[in-house]
Design a protein around this motif. Sequence first.
Motif, PDB file in Angstrom:
ATOM      1  N   LYS A 173       0.810  -1.211   0.000  1.00 15.65           N
ATOM      2  CA  LYS A 173       0.000   0.000   0.000  1.00 15.65           C
ATOM      3  C   LYS A 173       0.850   1.269   0.000  1.00 15.65           C
ATOM      4  N   VAL A 174       1.678   1.450   1.033  1.00 14.17           N
ATOM      5  CA  VAL A 174       2.321   2.755   1.223  1.00 14.17           C
ATOM      6  C   VAL A 174       3.580   2.934   0.379  1.00 14.17           C
ATOM      7  N   VAL A 175       4.138   1.844  -0.123  1.00 12.54           N
ATOM      8  CA  VAL A 175       5.314   1.968  -0.996  1.00 12.54           C
ATOM      9  C   VAL A 175       4.915   1.835  -2.464  1.00 12.54           C
ATOM     10  N   VAL A 176       4.303   0.702  -2.822  1.00  9.56           N
ATOM     11  CA  VAL A 176       4.000   0.457  -4.227  1.00  9.56           C
ATOM     12  C   VAL A 176       2.836   1.327  -4.711  1.00  9.56           C
ATOM     13  N   ALA A 177       1.680   1.217  -4.051  1.00 13.18           N
ATOM     14  CA  ALA A 177       0.491   1.942  -4.520  1.00 13.18           C
ATOM     15  C   ALA A 177       0.696   3.452  -4.474  1.00 13.18           C
ATOM     16  N   GLU A 178       1.262   3.964  -3.385  1.00 12.37           N
ATOM     17  CA  GLU A 178       1.388   5.420  -3.243  1.00 12.37           C
ATOM     18  C   GLU A 178       2.434   5.999  -4.181  1.00 12.37           C
ATOM     19  N   ASN A 179       3.512   5.261  -4.463  1.00 12.71           N
ATOM     20  CA  ASN A 179       4.497   5.748  -5.428  1.00 12.71           C
ATOM     21  C   ASN A 179       3.960   5.675  -6.852  1.00 12.71           C
ATOM     22  N   CYS A 180       3.147   4.666  -7.130  1.00 12.65           N
ATOM     23  CA  CYS A 180       2.470   4.629  -8.442  1.00 12.65           C
ATOM     24  C   CYS A 180       1.542   5.838  -8.581  1.00 12.65           C
ATOM     25  N   ALA A 181       0.844   6.177  -7.503  1.00 12.03           N
ATOM     26  CA  ALA A 181      -0.078   7.323  -7.539  1.00 12.03           C
ATOM     27  C   ALA A 181       0.644   8.615  -7.856  1.00 12.03           C
ATOM     28  N   SER A 182       1.903   8.746  -7.383  1.00  9.37           N
ATOM     29  CA  SER A 182       2.658   9.973  -7.656  1.00  9.37           C
ATOM     30  C   SER A 182       2.944  10.137  -9.141  1.00  9.37           C
ATOM     31  N   LEU A 183       2.960   9.034  -9.889  1.00 11.41           N
ATOM     32  CA  LEU A 183       3.115   9.100 -11.349  1.00 11.41           C
ATOM     33  C   LEU A 183       1.768   9.241 -12.047  1.00 11.41           C
TER      34      LEU A 183
END
Length: 448
Positions: A173-183
Amino acid sequence: MLLTSFVFYGWADWRFLALLILSILINYFLGKSIAIGKTEKVQKGYLYLGVCFNLGLLLYFKYFNFFYEGFFELISAFGFDGGHTTLKILVPLGISFFTFQTLGYLIDVYNEEIEPSQNLLSFSVFVSFFPKILSGPIERAADLLPQISKRQEFSYAQITDGLRQILWGLFTKVVVAENCASLVNPIFDNYESNPGSVLFLGAVFYAIQLYADFSGYSNMAIGVGKLFGIQLTRNFQTPFFSTNISDFWRKWHMSLTNWMMDYVFTPLSFIWRGYHKLGLVLAIITTFVLVGLWHGANWTFIVYGLLHGIYFIPLVYAGNINKSAIVAKGRLIPSVGETFKMVLLFILITLTAVFFRADTVVLGFKYLMEIFNLSVLELPNYFFNSNSLLVVFLVVLFLTIEWLNREKKHDFEIANLKGYQRWTSYILIFILLLLFGKSSETFIYFQF
């Protein structure tokens, strides 16, 4: 457990807690009433009352605005615009999840698949158990109620496995999903100024973000359940490693899929069995339109569900709807044919997910039209920076670990590794959490 669950749920808004308690009480007594009904007519009457109550909650809180606005848009198209006031109805957290759970309970009692709960305390925990109340999994009474009612015993193996699952869910959640969201967010917010190649990759990373966001929550919920000796239903089983749409939905949001298959698809396919494969297609499409609508009161979700239903048509007429297997079972590398099917299905899922992300159907189609032009062949310069390369690395690591665990009970089941290997994995993930974890106010599926 019940007090903890009530405090947890009521923390967002105590008024929603009152609604949850009302739902628990009504469904508890309806379940008992169905079982003791002296005639089938009486039993069916209580069941219909329960269906009306539970669906009524959903229709009012989640869909009333949708139909209300749609009605006035329709009459205004014919020149009868009398003016109306926009209604602001708050949607209680997790209402789609706990209403489906209680509705399934009543249907199972009516079909005599389970005995009604005679313990209000156990039933209340069944409905409100805090790890799954907000975003599932949607639990069956036959699976969860017996676990709540029995004496709980400490299990070191179960608790350590639960902690691993929590750690993996947190990373997801906080590493993969949130970093994808930043893109993803800047791309979708400014899609008209980006070439098709960037928009396509934006859709790819959104599909991964959506999966990581929801599967991350599910893994944490299941892991927390294990700390209390409760085994919740698995909700995801590496769905991106599927080779056809039927296999994908057996592995994506599995608790919702199974619920819809049992309580919607099966009755419809029985009713329309005289139409043979056409009846099967109609049952599938109807089911997946409802799957889409379950996600929210927006035409984008209806289109999302409709498209997924349509994707089943070739499988139905080819007779392959029930054929699925673990990709590269017992092998590290998939075959060329398996790889081709996985990539093709992933692209299809990715493009369809655009409607899941778009605010309107029109915007969804505009986004897709911007992909399907010559600019899709341009170099995606947007991704040539250190932040984007970091996200790519995190996604590759995430999918690699999921691939290695695709045949196991969950995505981070590493109990069979040696001690130093396990601890190396824990420390690596913890460091990634510290360095690249991003805070988030909510999960995507909280809105549903």
